[in-house]
Design a protein around this motif. Structure first.
Motif, PDB file in Angstrom:
ATOM      1  N   ARG A  89      36.525  39.251  42.229  1.00  0.00           N
ATOM      2  CA  ARG A  89      35.985  39.945  41.064  1.00  0.00           C
ATOM      3  C   ARG A  89      35.011  41.057  41.451  1.00  0.00           C
ATOM      4  O   ARG A  89      34.827  42.021  40.704  1.00  0.00           O
ATOM      5  CB  ARG A  89      35.278  38.954  40.132  1.00  0.00           C
ATOM      6  CG  ARG A  89      36.205  38.170  39.235  1.00  0.00           C
ATOM      7  CD  ARG A  89      36.734  39.057  38.149  1.00  0.00           C
ATOM      8  NE  ARG A  89      37.674  38.379  37.273  1.00  0.00           N
ATOM      9  CZ  ARG A  89      38.283  38.965  36.259  1.00  0.00           C
ATOM     10  NH1 ARG A  89      38.045  40.243  35.993  1.00  0.00           N
ATOM     11  NH2 ARG A  89      39.140  38.296  35.503  1.00  0.00           N
ATOM     12  N   THR A  90      34.368  40.903  42.586  1.00  0.00           N
ATOM     13  CA  THR A  90      33.376  41.894  43.020  1.00  0.00           C
ATOM     14  C   THR A  90      33.915  42.861  44.062  1.00  0.00           C
ATOM     15  O   THR A  90      33.167  43.684  44.594  1.00  0.00           O
ATOM     16  CB  THR A  90      32.128  41.178  43.587  1.00  0.00           C
ATOM     17  OG1 THR A  90      32.545  40.244  44.597  1.00  0.00           O
ATOM     18  CG2 THR A  90      31.384  40.433  42.492  1.00  0.00           C
ATOM     19  N   GLY A  91      35.205  42.754  44.366  1.00  0.00           N
ATOM     20  CA  GLY A  91      35.804  43.662  45.336  1.00  0.00           C
ATOM     21  C   GLY A  91      35.444  43.377  46.784  1.00  0.00           C
ATOM     22  O   GLY A  91      35.645  44.227  47.658  1.00  0.00           O
ATOM     23  N   LEU A  92      34.937  42.179  47.060  1.00  0.00           N
ATOM     24  CA  LEU A  92      34.487  41.844  48.407  1.00  0.00           C
ATOM     25  C   LEU A  92      35.488  40.990  49.187  1.00  0.00           C
ATOM     26  O   LEU A  92      35.348  40.834  50.402  1.00  0.00           O
ATOM     27  CB  LEU A  92      33.145  41.099  48.354  1.00  0.00           C
ATOM     28  CG  LEU A  92      31.952  41.887  47.808  1.00  0.00           C
ATOM     29  CD1 LEU A  92      30.751  40.963  47.642  1.00  0.00           C
ATOM     30  CD2 LEU A  92      31.612  43.047  48.728  1.00  0.00           C
ATOM     31  N   TYR A  93      36.478  40.455  48.505  1.00  0.00           N
ATOM     32  CA  TYR A  93      37.364  39.502  49.169  1.00  0.00           C
ATOM     33  C   TYR A  93      38.072  40.123  50.367  1.00  0.00           C
ATOM     34  O   TYR A  93      38.160  39.512  51.444  1.00  0.00           O
ATOM     35  CB  TYR A  93      38.392  38.948  48.176  1.00  0.00           C
ATOM     36  CG  TYR A  93      39.247  37.846  48.759  1.00  0.00           C
ATOM     37  CD1 TYR A  93      38.732  36.569  48.928  1.00  0.00           C
ATOM     38  CD2 TYR A  93      40.561  38.092  49.151  1.00  0.00           C
ATOM     39  CE1 TYR A  93      39.498  35.550  49.471  1.00  0.00           C
ATOM     40  CE2 TYR A  93      41.337  37.084  49.700  1.00  0.00           C
ATOM     41  CZ  TYR A  93      40.806  35.820  49.856  1.00  0.00           C
ATOM     42  OH  TYR A  93      41.568  34.827  50.406  1.00  0.00           O
ATOM     43  N   GLU A  94      38.569  41.337  50.213  1.00  0.00           N
ATOM     44  CA  GLU A  94      39.319  41.973  51.292  1.00  0.00           C
ATOM     45  C   GLU A  94      38.450  42.250  52.524  1.00  0.00           C
ATOM     46  O   GLU A  94      38.964  42.387  53.632  1.00  0.00           O
ATOM     47  CB  GLU A  94      39.960  43.274  50.805  1.00  0.00           C
ATOM     48  CG  GLU A  94      41.082  43.057  49.808  1.00  0.00           C
ATOM     49  CD  GLU A  94      42.192  42.161  50.353  1.00  0.00           C
ATOM     50  OE1 GLU A  94      42.551  42.338  51.540  1.00  0.00           O
ATOM     51  OE2 GLU A  94      42.678  41.291  49.619  1.00  0.00           O
ATOM     52  N   ALA A 105      32.030  32.719  33.003  1.00  0.00           N
ATOM     53  CA  ALA A 105      30.875  33.607  33.146  1.00  0.00           C
ATOM     54  C   ALA A 105      31.134  34.670  34.206  1.00  0.00           C
ATOM     55  O   ALA A 105      30.728  35.825  34.060  1.00  0.00           O
ATOM     56  CB  ALA A 105      29.628  32.795  33.492  1.00  0.00           C
ATOM     57  N   VAL A 106      31.806  34.287  35.297  1.00  0.00           N
ATOM     58  CA  VAL A 106      32.155  35.250  36.334  1.00  0.00           C
ATOM     59  C   VAL A 106      33.095  36.314  35.770  1.00  0.00           C
ATOM     60  O   VAL A 106      32.923  37.515  36.005  1.00  0.00           O
ATOM     61  CB  VAL A 106      32.789  34.534  37.548  1.00  0.00           C
ATOM     62  CG1 VAL A 106      33.448  35.542  38.494  1.00  0.00           C
ATOM     63  CG2 VAL A 106      31.738  33.723  38.293  1.00  0.00           C
ATOM     64  N   ASP A 107      34.080  35.882  34.995  1.00  0.00           N
ATOM     65  CA  ASP A 107      35.020  36.831  34.397  1.00  0.00           C
ATOM     66  C   ASP A 107      34.325  37.770  33.414  1.00  0.00           C
ATOM     67  O   ASP A 107      34.744  38.918  33.245  1.00  0.00           O
ATOM     68  CB  ASP A 107      36.138  36.085  33.676  1.00  0.00           C
ATOM     69  CG  ASP A 107      37.145  35.480  34.631  1.00  0.00           C
ATOM     70  OD1 ASP A 107      37.227  35.953  35.785  1.00  0.00           O
ATOM     71  OD2 ASP A 107      37.849  34.531  34.238  1.00  0.00           O
ATOM     72  N   ALA A 108      33.268  37.283  32.790  1.00  0.00           N
ATOM     73  CA  ALA A 108      32.550  38.105  31.818  1.00  0.00           C
ATOM     74  C   ALA A 108      31.738  39.197  32.478  1.00  0.00           C
ATOM     75  O   ALA A 108      31.340  40.162  31.831  1.00  0.00           O
ATOM     76  CB  ALA A 108      31.643  37.228  30.957  1.00  0.00           C
ATOM     77  N   GLY A 109      31.491  39.054  33.775  1.00  0.00           N
ATOM     78  CA  GLY A 109      30.760  40.104  34.483  1.00  0.00           C
ATOM     79  C   GLY A 109      29.892  39.581  35.603  1.00  0.00           C
ATOM     80  O   GLY A 109      28.807  39.069  35.363  1.00  0.00           O
ATOM     81  N   VAL A 110      30.380  39.691  36.819  1.00  0.00           N
ATOM     82  CA  VAL A 110      29.592  39.330  37.990  1.00  0.00           C
ATOM     83  C   VAL A 110      29.592  40.525  38.934  1.00  0.00           C
ATOM     84  O   VAL A 110      30.565  41.283  38.990  1.00  0.00           O
ATOM     85  CB  VAL A 110      30.153  38.068  38.687  1.00  0.00           C
ATOM     86  CG1 VAL A 110      31.519  38.331  39.301  1.00  0.00           C
ATOM     87  CG2 VAL A 110      29.197  37.543  39.745  1.00  0.00           C
ATOM     88  N   THR A 111      28.517  40.699  39.665  1.00  0.00           N
ATOM     89  CA  THR A 111      28.378  41.847  40.560  1.00  0.00           C
ATOM     90  C   THR A 111      28.008  41.370  41.963  1.00  0.00           C
ATOM     91  O   THR A 111      27.525  40.244  42.138  1.00  0.00           O
ATOM     92  CB  THR A 111      27.277  42.801  40.069  1.00  0.00           C
ATOM     93  OG1 THR A 111      26.028  42.088  40.046  1.00  0.00           O
ATOM     94  CG2 THR A 111      27.592  43.324  38.666  1.00  0.00           C
ATOM     95  N   ILE A 128      24.100  32.329  37.402  1.00  0.00           N
ATOM     96  CA  ILE A 128      25.133  31.751  36.545  1.00  0.00           C
ATOM     97  C   ILE A 128      25.177  30.243  36.742  1.00  0.00           C
ATOM     98  O   ILE A 128      25.188  29.470  35.780  1.00  0.00           O
ATOM     99  CB  ILE A 128      26.514  32.374  36.851  1.00  0.00           C
ATOM    100  CG1 ILE A 128      26.538  33.848  36.454  1.00  0.00           C
ATOM    101  CG2 ILE A 128      27.627  31.601  36.143  1.00  0.00           C
ATOM    102  CD1 ILE A 128      27.800  34.578  36.872  1.00  0.00           C
ATOM    103  N   ALA A 129      25.217  29.805  37.994  1.00  0.00           N
ATOM    104  CA  ALA A 129      25.292  28.376  38.296  1.00  0.00           C
ATOM    105  C   ALA A 129      24.093  27.617  37.734  1.00  0.00           C
ATOM    106  O   ALA A 129      24.237  26.524  37.162  1.00  0.00           O
ATOM    107  CB  ALA A 129      25.385  28.163  39.805  1.00  0.00           C
TER     108      ALA A 129
END
Length: 227
Positions: free
Chosen positions: A124-129, A85-91, A25-26
């Motif tokens: 967005r990817t569920g990794l923050y926690e 772009a991240v909001d549109a879909g990042v994994t 993306i970057a």
């Protein structure tokens, strides 16, 4: 000096391109902005000049080429376009969640990105926690990668000697920073940076994140059903 026999007490992860699949993306956004603002760049040039470096470093490079006002506009538009772009879909990086599940050593994040950016991409990817409270940004130190400041800061905050740390990186500035900090590194070549740009002293290059737990085990880490 980088040693290869010290027991591993801490695994330091870069964020973009190692945890979250955002480097593509970057690169795409920077190529587009360069074409619009007067500095045409190929993806390969963006990787060499910008990937793995702090926003301050990139801003300085752009200002030297196009002037301070263009650099300010570039940075503002990059932040907006990258977030969209991240909001549109990042994994997550392919294979990363399972690798994290298998690593029982203490872990943390040390990234050239800002805390705000990491809250967004990791969230967005569920990794923050998985890493909350153990996330470190180049905005907290004087010099970003390839200087060792960020990794030394992360080790200090985590209470671990640099010689007992390993770094997981996907950029040349990142592995150079690990070497400068006296840390071993694992260079992930499954993204944008070619393997030959990651290779060097104290660095094991690999292409599949699923290999990481076994690589850590071979280097003296304990793996198998952890945090």
């Amino acid at each position: 000096m980088i040693t290869s026999t010290e027991p591993i007490e801490l695994v330091i992860f870069d964020c973009d391109g190692v945890l979250v699949d955002t480097e593509r993306i970057a690169a795409r956004v920077n190529v587009a902005l360069g074409a619009e603002l007067g500095w045409p760049l190929t993806e390969e040039e963006v990787i060499r000049l910008f990937i793995g470096r702090s926003s301050a470093s990139n801003r300085e490079q752009i200002a030297a080429r196009l002037g301070a006002e263009a650099a300010r506009e570039w940075e503002e538009r990059f932040v907006r376009m990258h977030a969209e772009a991240v909001d549109a879909g990042v994994t997550p990086v392919d294979g990363l969640p399972g690798a994290l599940d298998a690593i029982t050593l203490p872990t943390c994040v040390a990234s050239s990105g800002t805390h705000e950016k990491m809250r967004h991409t990791l969230g967005r990817t569920g990794l923050y926690e998985r890493f909350v409270g153990r996330i470190h940004s180049a905005t907290e130190v004087a010099h970003g990668k390839p200087a060792p400041d960020l990794f030394l800061y992360a080790a200090s905050r985590m209470g671990v000697d640099p010689s007992a740390c390993v770094v997981v990186e996907d950029s040349r500035p990142g592995v150079e920073a690990a070497r400068a900090a006296g840390m071993r590194s694992f260079g992930y070549a499954g993204g944008l940076t070619p393997a030959d740009r990651l290779a060097g002293p104290g660095t094991v290059v690999f292409t599949d994140m699923r290999e990481l737990p076994a690589l850590l085990a071979a280097a003296g880490a304990v793996v198998g059903g952890g945090r």
